[in-house]
Design a protein around this motif. Structure first.
Motif, PDB file in Angstrom:
ATOM      1  N   SER A  66       0.828  -1.212   0.000  1.00 14.09           N
ATOM      2  CA  SER A  66       0.000   0.000   0.000  1.00 14.09           C
ATOM      3  C   SER A  66       0.858   1.256   0.000  1.00 14.09           C
ATOM      4  N   GLU A  67       2.026   1.181   0.651  1.00 20.43           N
ATOM      5  CA  GLU A  67       2.921   2.339   0.659  1.00 20.43           C
ATOM      6  C   GLU A  67       3.433   2.651  -0.740  1.00 20.43           C
TER       7      GLU A  67
ATOM      8  N   HIS B  70      -2.350  -7.794  -7.041  1.00 24.81           N
ATOM      9  CA  HIS B  70      -3.713  -7.395  -7.377  1.00 24.81           C
ATOM     10  C   HIS B  70      -4.120  -6.258  -6.443  1.00 24.81           C
ATOM     11  N   ARG B  71      -4.881  -5.310  -6.998  1.00 29.79           N
ATOM     12  CA  ARG B  71      -5.322  -4.167  -6.185  1.00 29.79           C
ATOM     13  C   ARG B  71      -6.809  -3.906  -6.438  1.00 29.79           C
TER      14      ARG B  71
ATOM     15  N   PHE C 165      -2.873  -6.818   2.180  1.00 26.86           N
ATOM     16  CA  PHE C 165      -2.839  -5.546   2.894  1.00 26.86           C
ATOM     17  C   PHE C 165      -4.206  -4.890   2.743  1.00 26.86           C
ATOM     18  N   VAL C 166      -4.738  -4.361   3.839  1.00 21.05           N
ATOM     19  CA  VAL C 166      -5.989  -3.607   3.827  1.00 21.05           C
ATOM     20  C   VAL C 166      -5.701  -2.235   4.425  1.00 21.05           C
ATOM     21  N   ASN C 167      -5.873  -1.205   3.602  1.00 20.80           N
ATOM     22  CA  ASN C 167      -5.628   0.188   4.028  1.00 20.80           C
ATOM     23  C   ASN C 167      -4.239   0.352   4.625  1.00 20.80           C
TER      24      ASN C 167
ATOM     25  N   LEU D 184      -7.562  -2.773  -0.991  1.00 20.79           N
ATOM     26  CA  LEU D 184      -7.069  -4.145  -0.799  1.00 20.79           C
ATOM     27  C   LEU D 184      -5.923  -4.375  -1.765  1.00 20.79           C
ATOM     28  N   VAL D 185      -4.794  -4.770  -1.249  1.00 26.30           N
ATOM     29  CA  VAL D 185      -3.620  -5.112  -2.050  1.00 26.30           C
ATOM     30  C   VAL D 185      -3.269  -6.565  -1.749  1.00 26.30           C
TER      31      VAL D 185
END
Length: 647
Positions: free
Chosen positions: A76-77, A102-103, A128-130, A168-169
């Motif tokens: 996400s970063e 995937h995003r 990763f979420v947020n 969502l990543v």
């Protein structure tokens, strides 16, 4: 009567088919009542809009295209800092890349709280979420050396910020299989709905797979006790279908520290063996319908495939499993052809055949249903329908195997019973022959002794008044011997000859009996008379009925002195004519009365054949014979014969 019993047995087994199908539908319906209603939501260009959706009202299944970044493991970063490239187009497949990202971005009500669930991406996943890492299965690295495979079921919390955006990543790595890396089916709803959904799927998975394993244990014990290969095949079918459910096999059964490569190879091998076990069961059920060498070739190929699955690189395992599936098709056609040909030669289907075919029909229908709904079903593992079909399959085929074993055991019992009956009959025949030999030996001994004595007297020229008495005794014994031989021949004739029934005039029959038996009764100064004769005609054999009367008159004459033996005929009940022979003799002893019609039994020392002949002759005419009365004032024996039906 036997045919009716067989028909009832077939109806009971066919009823089992109906009960199994209804039970499966009932269970599936009960499980369905626990499920949360599912709606489809489509992802468009990496965005999902939830602003107008009430997540608490149901469950949303996500489908569509996420943003895909091949050969890159972004966080996400990275997206926030702008350190990412452009997403690939829709024509690019994640299966072509060993790793990627995937995003998905979701527009939701600010502050709304959601949960997502589903299986991880094959075959390593980090989510990763947020900006926060919320799930990791294995290590989705960019090199094979750093790659660690693992799959599992994941539950992801998702909370919308002040701007209402949820990011969502999902990173994935796939050095295992050439087809993978796609986002699996994910479900989104309120946390409570997601928990209910997971609990419902766990209940179905554990119930079906656990039930199949219990059935496998049951069939395995039957295979050990009954030594039937079909039970081993049913055991294999149950085990393979139970472990085919990834939710049960990976999430609930295997320990967390299990080698993933071992688990994956074992799973591919089980999937490969599924058609093998089903075709092997069909071969066991109809072993004589086809030759054995094709089975040997097929099993050798499956065994070689199992060895390859244990040794080849993982990217080639699915190709090996698919090859066995393709190889199963010609062998399936061969088995079906041989089985159908056996049905045609046999002239139809038996109850066990109907059970087997019903089981295969249920399984095939469930597999087709599963294939059509894969990717759209609300079952997390997508194997729920096939598991239901396998339950019906093993129940019905297990019933077919049990029915065939029962039929074979019944046939064996009947065969043993026939053998025991034949042995008893042989023993009775031997006893009867011994008794007859003893009876025949007595007059022969008397004749031989008196003949020798008379010969000595004649040789010594000493003929006296005893000589005529000796000759008279010889004549009497010879006559008695001839009578015994005649009765024995009549008894044998009654057992071996075919009877020809025709119209018998009862009045004529009684007149003939009186005429023939009158000289026989002169010795005891008895008379034979006919008291009454009906006008009805009997249906039977004149000669055999004549013999019945003569035997009864001879018996009556033996126990009557200076009196009358009476013959009569009259109309009986239910289309029978009633015949009677009555005397005024000494009667039958109470001890002898229950056995007078038994073969070889005689209370007076005779052969015991006369009344046996009477009983069997009357029964051959469809009637019965019994002692109407007996005592010091005489005996009356009654028997019935069917009337001649009027044309």
């Amino acid at each position: 009567m036997k045919q009716t019993g067989k028909r009832m047995q077939e109806l009971r087994w066919l009823l089992l088919v109906v009960l199994v199908v209804l039970a499966l539908q009932l269970l599936q319906g009960l499980f369905t009542l626990r499920s949360v209603p599912v709606q489809l939501l489509r992802v468009e260009d990496g965005w999902l809009d939830l602003q107008n959706q009430d997540a608490a009202a149901g469950l949303f299944q996500l489908e569509g295209s996420w943003d895909f970044y091949p050969e890159a493991l972004y966080t996400s970063e990275d997206f926030a800092a702008g350190r990412t490239g452009q997403p690939a187009g829709e024509e690019v497949s994640p299966s072509d890349y060993a790793y990627g990202t995937h995003r998905l971005r979701i527009r939701a009500t600010p502050g709304a709280y959601y949960a997502l669930c589903g299986f991880s991406v094959d075959y390593a996943t980090r989510v990763f979420v947020n900006g926060s890492e919320v799930a990791a299965f294995g290590n989705p690295a960019g090199t094979l050396e750093d790659f660690v495979p693992r799959v599992g079921y994941m539950t992801l919390p998702a909370c919308a910020g002040e701007d209402g955006i949820i990011e969502l990543v999902v990173q994935y790595g796939n050095y295992v299989h050439k087809d993978g890396g796609h986002i699996p089916v994910l479900y989104l709803s309120s946390p409570q709905n997601i928990e209910d959904f997971k609990a419902g799927n766990d209940l179905i998975s554990l119930t079906l797979s656990g039930g199949l394993l219990l059935l496998a244990l049951y069939f395995l014990m039957n295979a050990a006790m009954r030594r039937r290969a079909a039970y081993l095949c049913l055991t294999l079918c149950c085990v393979l279908m139970a472990l085919r459910d990834q939710n049960f096999y990976i999430v609930h059964l295997l320990p967390e520290d299990t080698s993933w490569y071992f688990a994956y190879r074992l799973f591919i091998c089980m999937v490969m063996l599924m058609p093998v076990s089903i075709l092997l069961l069909l071969k066991c059920m109809y072993a004589k319908a086809t030759a054995h060498w094709p089975l040997t070739v097929y099993l050798a190929a499956a065994g070689a495939a199992a060895v390859l699955i244990g040794t080849l690189p993982t990217r080639q395992l699915v190709s090996v499993s698919t090859a066995v599936y393709y190889l199963s098709i010609p062998y399936l056609v061969y088995l079906v052809f041989g089985t159908v040909r056996g049905f045609v030669r046999r002239g139809g289907l038996e109850t066990a055949d109907a059970l087997v075919l019903s089981g295969f029909a249920v399984l095939v229908a469930s597999l087709l249903h599963e294939a059509l709904l894969t990717g759209r079903s609300s079952d997390v593992s997508h194997y729920g329908t096939a598991a239901w079909g396998m339950l019906g399959f093993v129940f019905l085929n297990g019933a077919a195997v049990s029915l065939r074993i029962q039929q074979r055991e019944t046939a064996l019992i009947e065969s043993r019973s026939r053998g025991e009956m034949l042995e008893r009959m042989n023993r009775m025949n031997l006893e009867f022959l011994h008794r007859i030999a003893h009876e025949l030996k007595t007059p022969l001994t008397v004749i031989s002794g008196y003949a020798q004595l008379t010969g000595i007297q004649l040789a010594a020229d000493r003929v006296d008044r005893e000589t005529p008495e000796n000759l008279k005794t010889i004549q009497q014994e010879a006559r008695r011997l001839g009578d015994m031989v005649t009765r024995l021949m009549e008894y044998s004739y009654g057992h071996t000859s075919e009877l020809r029934f025709e119209r018998v005039d009862t009045a004529d029959l009684l007149d003939r009996v009186r005429a023939i038996s009158a000289p026989i009764c002169v010795k005891n100064q008895n008379k034979v008379r006919v008291s009454s004769a009906c006008s009805e005609k009997a249906h039977g054999s004149f000669e055999m009925l004549l013999q019945v009367f003569l035997n009864l008159v001879i018996n009556a004459n033996r126990h009557t002195k200076n009196d009358t033996i009476t013959l009569s005929a009259g109309a009986g009940e239910d289309g029978f004519i009633l015949f009677q022979v009555a005397d005024t003799g000494s009667g039958i002893a109470p001890a002898d009365l229950p056995r007078i019609f038994e073969q070889g039994y005689s209370g007076s020392g005779s052969t015991g054949l006369g009344l046996t002949i009477c009983r069997e002759a009357v029964e051959a005419h469809g009637g019965r014979i019994w002692v109407e009365r007996t005592g010091p004032k005489g005996t009356t024996i009654t028997f019935t014969v069917k009337k001649e039906e009027k044309q």
